[in-house]
Design a protein around this motif. Sequence first.
Motif, short mmCIF file in Angstrom:
data_model
loop_
_atom_site.label_atom_id
_atom_site.label_comp_id
_atom_site.label_asym_id
_atom_site.label_seq_id
_atom_site.Cartn_x
_atom_site.Cartn_y
_atom_site.Cartn_z
N LYS A 27 0.79 -1.23 0.00
CA LYS A 27 0.00 0.00 0.00
C LYS A 27 0.83 1.29 0.00
O LYS A 27 0.35 2.33 -0.47
CB LYS A 27 -0.95 0.01 1.20
CG LYS A 27 -2.10 -0.97 1.07
CD LYS A 27 -3.14 -0.75 2.16
CE LYS A 27 -4.38 -1.59 1.93
NZ LYS A 27 -5.41 -1.34 2.98
N PRO A 29 2.93 4.22 -1.19
CA PRO A 29 3.09 4.68 -2.58
C PRO A 29 4.53 4.97 -2.97
O PRO A 29 4.78 5.86 -3.79
CB PRO A 29 2.23 5.95 -2.60
CG PRO A 29 2.34 6.48 -1.22
CD PRO A 29 2.41 5.28 -0.32
N LEU A 30 5.47 4.24 -2.40
CA LEU A 30 6.88 4.35 -2.73
C LEU A 30 7.46 2.95 -2.83
O LEU A 30 6.93 2.02 -2.23
CB LEU A 30 7.64 5.13 -1.64
CG LEU A 30 7.27 6.59 -1.39
CD1 LEU A 30 7.95 7.09 -0.11
CD2 LEU A 30 7.68 7.47 -2.57
N THR A 32 9.33 0.02 -1.65
CA THR A 32 9.42 -0.28 -0.22
C THR A 32 10.31 -1.48 0.03
O THR A 32 10.17 -2.52 -0.64
CB THR A 32 8.03 -0.52 0.38
OG1 THR A 32 7.21 0.64 0.15
CG2 THR A 32 8.10 -0.78 1.87
N ASP A 102 -6.32 6.15 5.30
CA ASP A 102 -6.60 6.33 3.87
C ASP A 102 -7.08 7.73 3.53
O ASP A 102 -6.82 8.23 2.43
CB ASP A 102 -7.65 5.30 3.41
CG ASP A 102 -7.12 3.88 3.44
OD1 ASP A 102 -5.88 3.72 3.42
OD2 ASP A 102 -7.94 2.94 3.49
N PRO A 106 -2.26 9.96 2.15
CA PRO A 106 -1.70 10.27 0.81
C PRO A 106 -1.36 11.74 0.61
O PRO A 106 -0.27 12.07 0.13
CB PRO A 106 -2.82 9.82 -0.14
CG PRO A 106 -3.55 8.75 0.63
CD PRO A 106 -3.53 9.22 2.05
N LYS A 110 2.41 13.47 0.32
CA LYS A 110 2.69 14.32 -0.84
C LYS A 110 3.26 15.66 -0.39
O LYS A 110 4.25 16.14 -0.94
CB LYS A 110 1.41 14.52 -1.65
CG LYS A 110 1.58 15.40 -2.89
CD LYS A 110 0.27 15.44 -3.68
CE LYS A 110 0.41 16.24 -4.98
NZ LYS A 110 0.63 17.69 -4.71
#
Length: 245
Positions: A27, A29-30, A32, A102, A106, A110
């Motif tokens: 999950k 977003p990089l 890992t 969630d 995100p 960012k």
Amino acid sequence: MTRAEAFVIHVKRAVKRRPQVDELVTKLPLATTIIDAVDGETLDDSTIDAHYKHKLHRPHYPFELRRNEIACFLSHRLTWQTILDRGLDAGLIVEDDVQPLDDMFPQMLKLALETVQPGDFIRFPYRAYTDKGERVAGDEQTMLVQPKLVGLGMQMQLVGREAAAELLKVTEVFDRPVDTTIQMRWLTQMRILATRPVAIREINMQLGGSVVQYRAPRPKSEVFAREIKRALYRISVRALSMARA
């Protein structure tokens, strides 16, 4: 663009946590990597002697570190070194009992990635009442602040390349847990920021509790004495933090 990767710190022995680790790998977003954490149960005395010295810095930390606390510190040092070895601009360090929210994580990540400088250490606290300070980035809904008093806990941080190098330099020998060391802004040259509002939660108990070894209950008199020492230590840290704010 910030070149960043994520690192999940996980003790192999904690097999009940592995599904949570795998979910984080999926999950986040990089890109890992799972960092094999130093295990307090197998930590040898020579390694402890090389890195740990009681009452090294002022204010003196009032307690001797347990093996698992030393192992935790060494695991974070291993991850800081990995950031440098991979030539990254920053690394997102995540402990294996963290669950990103969630609806908030995100955009908070960012903002952190857009803001982070090489010498920055950006905390993702899981408590709403810690890390209060002036806003330095973002808006009223999603912001980064510069806290006067850095909160406790190492659940998640975005660590810039120069901050990782500085931390490795000043903690080659250490005398207190890693989170209380980060509080000592007078020890490092980092800019410490924190996300607000909360974008993660800690789910340690849902994963079966800590992997720390069982300790026999202490006598009430000893518990009381420790709480007094802890309170006095925290007063000293707060005073020094406010003086340097």
